[in-house]
Design a protein around this motif. Structure first.
Motif, PDB file in Angstrom:
ATOM      1  N   PHE A 282       0.815  -1.222   0.000  1.00 31.66           N
ATOM      2  CA  PHE A 282       0.000   0.000   0.000  1.00 31.66           C
ATOM      3  C   PHE A 282       0.846   1.268   0.000  1.00 31.66           C
ATOM      4  N   GLY A 283       2.149   1.123  -0.031  1.00 26.17           N
ATOM      5  CA  GLY A 283       3.000   2.312  -0.045  1.00 26.17           C
ATOM      6  C   GLY A 283       3.862   2.370   1.195  1.00 26.17           C
ATOM      7  N   ASP A 284       4.259   3.601   1.584  1.00 25.39           N
ATOM      8  CA  ASP A 284       5.173   3.748   2.720  1.00 25.39           C
ATOM      9  C   ASP A 284       4.463   4.210   3.991  1.00 25.39           C
ATOM     10  N   TYR A 285       3.507   5.102   3.822  1.00 24.21           N
ATOM     11  CA  TYR A 285       2.785   5.634   4.986  1.00 24.21           C
ATOM     12  C   TYR A 285       1.303   5.636   4.670  1.00 24.21           C
ATOM     13  N   GLN A 286       0.498   5.749   5.709  1.00 29.43           N
ATOM     14  CA  GLN A 286      -0.923   5.959   5.458  1.00 29.43           C
ATOM     15  C   GLN A 286      -1.478   6.955   6.453  1.00 29.43           C
ATOM     16  N   CYS A 287      -2.565   7.652   5.970  1.00 28.20           N
ATOM     17  CA  CYS A 287      -3.215   8.646   6.819  1.00 28.20           C
ATOM     18  C   CYS A 287      -4.594   8.099   7.154  1.00 28.20           C
ATOM     19  N   ASN A 288      -4.916   8.000   8.454  1.00 32.37           N
ATOM     20  CA  ASN A 288      -6.172   7.359   8.875  1.00 32.37           C
ATOM     21  C   ASN A 288      -7.207   8.361   9.386  1.00 32.37           C
ATOM     22  N   ILE A 289      -6.944   9.644   9.205  1.00 32.14           N
ATOM     23  CA  ILE A 289      -7.792  10.637   9.870  1.00 32.14           C
ATOM     24  C   ILE A 289      -9.222  10.695   9.307  1.00 32.14           C
ATOM     25  N   SER A 290      -9.371  10.406   8.009  1.00 30.08           N
ATOM     26  CA  SER A 290     -10.701  10.560   7.389  1.00 30.08           C
ATOM     27  C   SER A 290     -11.748   9.731   8.119  1.00 30.08           C
ATOM     28  N   LEU A 291     -11.332   8.533   8.547  1.00 34.09           N
ATOM     29  CA  LEU A 291     -12.303   7.654   9.204  1.00 34.09           C
ATOM     30  C   LEU A 291     -12.748   8.213  10.543  1.00 34.09           C
ATOM     31  N   SER A 292     -11.797   8.773  11.290  1.00 30.06           N
ATOM     32  CA  SER A 292     -12.204   9.245  12.614  1.00 30.06           C
ATOM     33  C   SER A 292     -12.915  10.604  12.538  1.00 30.06           C
TER      34      SER A 292
ATOM     35  N   GLN B  20     -19.855  13.440   7.256  1.00 25.62           N
ATOM     36  CA  GLN B  20     -19.565  13.122   5.857  1.00 25.62           C
ATOM     37  C   GLN B  20     -19.092  11.678   5.785  1.00 25.62           C
ATOM     38  N   LYS B  21     -19.080  11.138   4.580  1.00 28.07           N
ATOM     39  CA  LYS B  21     -18.524   9.792   4.432  1.00 28.07           C
ATOM     40  C   LYS B  21     -17.005   9.896   4.486  1.00 28.07           C
ATOM     41  N   PRO B  22     -16.346   8.889   5.059  1.00 28.77           N
ATOM     42  CA  PRO B  22     -14.882   8.959   5.161  1.00 28.77           C
ATOM     43  C   PRO B  22     -14.212   9.220   3.813  1.00 28.77           C
ATOM     44  N   ARG B  23     -14.688   8.597   2.756  1.00 26.59           N
ATOM     45  CA  ARG B  23     -14.036   8.805   1.448  1.00 26.59           C
ATOM     46  C   ARG B  23     -14.196  10.252   0.990  1.00 26.59           C
ATOM     47  N   GLU B  24     -15.328  10.886   1.362  1.00 28.36           N
ATOM     48  CA  GLU B  24     -15.524  12.302   1.003  1.00 28.36           C
ATOM     49  C   GLU B  24     -14.508  13.169   1.741  1.00 28.36           C
ATOM     50  N   VAL B  25     -14.345  12.857   3.045  1.00 25.89           N
ATOM     51  CA  VAL B  25     -13.365  13.610   3.852  1.00 25.89           C
ATOM     52  C   VAL B  25     -11.990  13.466   3.208  1.00 25.89           C
ATOM     53  N   ALA B  26     -11.662  12.229   2.802  1.00 20.61           N
ATOM     54  CA  ALA B  26     -10.353  11.966   2.203  1.00 20.61           C
ATOM     55  C   ALA B  26     -10.195  12.764   0.904  1.00 20.61           C
ATOM     56  N   THR B  27     -11.239  12.809   0.106  1.00 25.83           N
ATOM     57  CA  THR B  27     -11.157  13.537  -1.169  1.00 25.83           C
ATOM     58  C   THR B  27     -10.885  15.020  -0.923  1.00 25.83           C
ATOM     59  N   THR B  28     -11.602  15.596   0.041  1.00 27.09           N
ATOM     60  CA  THR B  28     -11.388  17.020   0.346  1.00 27.09           C
ATOM     61  C   THR B  28      -9.963  17.259   0.829  1.00 27.09           C
ATOM     62  N   LEU B  29      -9.505  16.338   1.718  1.00 26.74           N
ATOM     63  CA  LEU B  29      -8.141  16.504   2.251  1.00 26.74           C
ATOM     64  C   LEU B  29      -7.120  16.476   1.114  1.00 26.74           C
ATOM     65  N   LEU B  30      -7.312  15.569   0.181  1.00 26.23           N
ATOM     66  CA  LEU B  30      -6.344  15.439  -0.917  1.00 26.23           C
ATOM     67  C   LEU B  30      -6.367  16.662  -1.823  1.00 26.23           C
ATOM     68  N   LYS B  31      -7.555  17.239  -1.967  1.00 24.55           N
ATOM     69  CA  LYS B  31      -7.663  18.434  -2.834  1.00 24.55           C
ATOM     70  C   LYS B  31      -6.792  19.564  -2.275  1.00 24.55           C
ATOM     71  N   ASN B  32      -6.745  19.652  -0.953  1.00 20.44           N
ATOM     72  CA  ASN B  32      -6.001  20.752  -0.326  1.00 20.44           C
ATOM     73  C   ASN B  32      -4.590  20.373   0.121  1.00 20.44           C
ATOM     74  N   LEU B  33      -4.199  19.154  -0.197  1.00 19.34           N
ATOM     75  CA  LEU B  33      -2.901  18.671   0.284  1.00 19.34           C
ATOM     76  C   LEU B  33      -1.783  19.024  -0.696  1.00 19.34           C
ATOM     77  N   GLU B  34      -0.723  19.626  -0.162  1.00 21.03           N
ATOM     78  CA  GLU B  34       0.433  19.905  -1.032  1.00 21.03           C
ATOM     79  C   GLU B  34       1.549  18.972  -0.612  1.00 21.03           C
ATOM     80  N   ILE B  35       1.779  17.954  -1.414  1.00 21.19           N
ATOM     81  CA  ILE B  35       2.752  16.955  -0.986  1.00 21.19           C
ATOM     82  C   ILE B  35       3.543  16.394  -2.158  1.00 21.19           C
ATOM     83  N   ASP B  36       3.350  16.988  -3.376  1.00 16.67           N
ATOM     84  CA  ASP B  36       3.948  16.319  -4.543  1.00 16.67           C
ATOM     85  C   ASP B  36       5.472  16.415  -4.611  1.00 16.67           C
ATOM     86  N   ASP B  37       6.077  17.247  -3.731  1.00 12.82           N
ATOM     87  CA  ASP B  37       7.546  17.219  -3.680  1.00 12.82           C
ATOM     88  C   ASP B  37       8.041  15.982  -2.907  1.00 12.82           C
TER      89      ASP B  37
END
Ligand code: ARG
Length: 393
Positions: free
Chosen positions: A39-49, A56-73
């Motif tokens: 599954f990769g190196d790390y995982q973020c579990n916050i959407s579920l909690s 909101q549904k956890p996947r919706e929370v995750a989608t919003t978080l990813l939209k605002n996440l700056e991590i591509d470096d």
């Protein structure tokens, strides 16, 4: 150098605020190492909690978080998996730069500790007149590694060799040598450790079989402990023999240690008992002085005591360790004390630490740690015995 997981946390914290507002600035984004490398190196579990709280549904929370996440470096494009986990895989280019930085950094990316602490590492600690066995060798190597790591982190390390150089075995040995090999008690180099070990075995047999010998040996201990010059000299010689042998091993392994054996604490033992008494912690049990412990019971469920003064008036291993804690806290001013022995001594340390805390010898800001390692087993799967036939502790 900030740890990678820390950097990822910071990015997610920023995204949490951007996505759901300032109230989430202190929310732990629950970043952990991936449960499975697939599954990769790390995982973020916050959407579920957060799902419930945000309605909101956890996947919706995750989608919003990813939209605002700056991590591509740092990471390849994150993926939402299962009910709403966010999987993160580090970019090879990012890892490459990190590794290059580490290699050229003369501290290999390891930060110096802040604050730097005074730390005692109590390790090796073989017993005089006995051979250093494989358990001591393990303690020596593990303890030295711990000391080196702490020193590299700029802690101030005191490496202590708590050798077993006191107690009944010397009365026994001195008494035996007086009859069998008196020159060993007055001349340096009369014996090597091998001789000493075999004399020790013979002395032990006499001690167990012969009441008169036992009594004389007891008196010899009292004489030694009360400072009789002849006994002291004999004892010194015996210690030197053993010390020379131990040193050969330390030289091979390049290990530097300060010897501060059990005898060092002899002058403080009485005070320990007095202080335990003043705290109202002492109970007499069959002539022995004990401290009863919380959480330690025998098979019948009765509370177990820690004996601190035997019925014959002698002090023991535990009394010495209590005195050592007092000394290390008050005189050495240690912030942390690390003991490296086999797991067989786990109870001993847990009990000594508990009594030291109850008696006020061990303030809350001093940490004590027993670093336990497993028993060394022989090919038959049983505890390995030393040449002298003793069980390896
Ligand atoms: N001499 C002991 C033994 O051989 C180990 C001492 C460990 N250190 C301590 N402070 N108790 O088992």
């Amino acid at each position: 150098m900030t740890a990678i997981i820390q950097q990822i946390k910071e990015r997610f914290s920023q995204s949490l605020v951007k996505s759901f507002g300032e109230n989430f600035a202190a929310t732990d984004p629950l970043i952990v190492a991936a449960s499975n490398p697939r599954f990769g190196d790390y995982q973020c579990n916050i959407s579920l909690s957060l799902a419930k709280e945000l309605k909101q549904k956890p996947r919706e929370v995750a989608t919003t978080l990813l939209k605002n996440l700056e991590i591509d470096d740092l990471c390849q494009p994150p993926e939402i998996a299962g009910p709403g986990f966010i999987n993160l895989t580090l970019k090879p280019s990012y890892l490459e730069t990190q590794l290059k930085d580490l290699i050229t950094d003369n501290r290999l990316g390891v930060a110096a500790a802040n604050p730097s602490q005074k730390i005692i590492v109590d390790f090796s600690s073989p017993n005089i007149a006995k051979e250093m066995h494989v358990g001591h060798l393990r303690s020596t190597i593990i303890g030295d590694c711990i000391a080196r790591i702490l020193e590299f982190r700029h802690h101030q390390v005191i490496r202590l060799n708590h050798v077993g150089d006191w107690g009944t075995q010397f009365g026994m040995l001195i008494t035996y040598l007086q009859e069998a090999y008196p020159s060993a008690l007055t001349q340096a180099d009369a014996l090597d450790l091998g001789d000493l070990v075999s004399f020790y075995k013979k002395a032990k047999i006499r001690f167990d079989e012969d009441e008169n010998f036992k009594e004389t040996a007891r008196q010899a201990v009292v004489k030694l402990q009360s400072g009789d010059p002849q006994s002291r000299q004999a004892w010194q010689l015996l210690c030197q023999q053993s010390r020379r042998e131990f040193q050969k091993i330390y030289d091979i392994l390049d290990i530097k240690l300060t010897e501060r054996g059990e005898s060092f604490y002899n002058p403080y033992l009485e005070t320990v008992i007095r202080q335990l008494d003043q705290q109202g912690l002492l109970t007499e049990d069959n002539g022995a002085l004990c401290v009863f412990l919380d959480g330690f019971t025998n098979k019948e469920g009765e509370p177990l005591p820690l004996i601190v003064k035997k019925s014959d008036g002698g002090y023991n291993y535990a009394t010495t360790d209590l005195a050592a804690i007092c000394y290390r806290v008050r005189q050495d001013k240690a912030a942390r004390i690390i003991y490296v022995t086999d797991a067989g001594q786990a109870n001993h340390f847990a009990q000594v630490f508990q009594v030291a805390k109850k008696a006020g010898f061990l303030p809350d800001n001093v940490a004590v740690v027993h670093v336990a390692f497993g028993l060394v087993l022989g090919e038959d799967g049983k505890k390995l015995k030393t040449r002298s036939g003793e069980t390896v502790k």
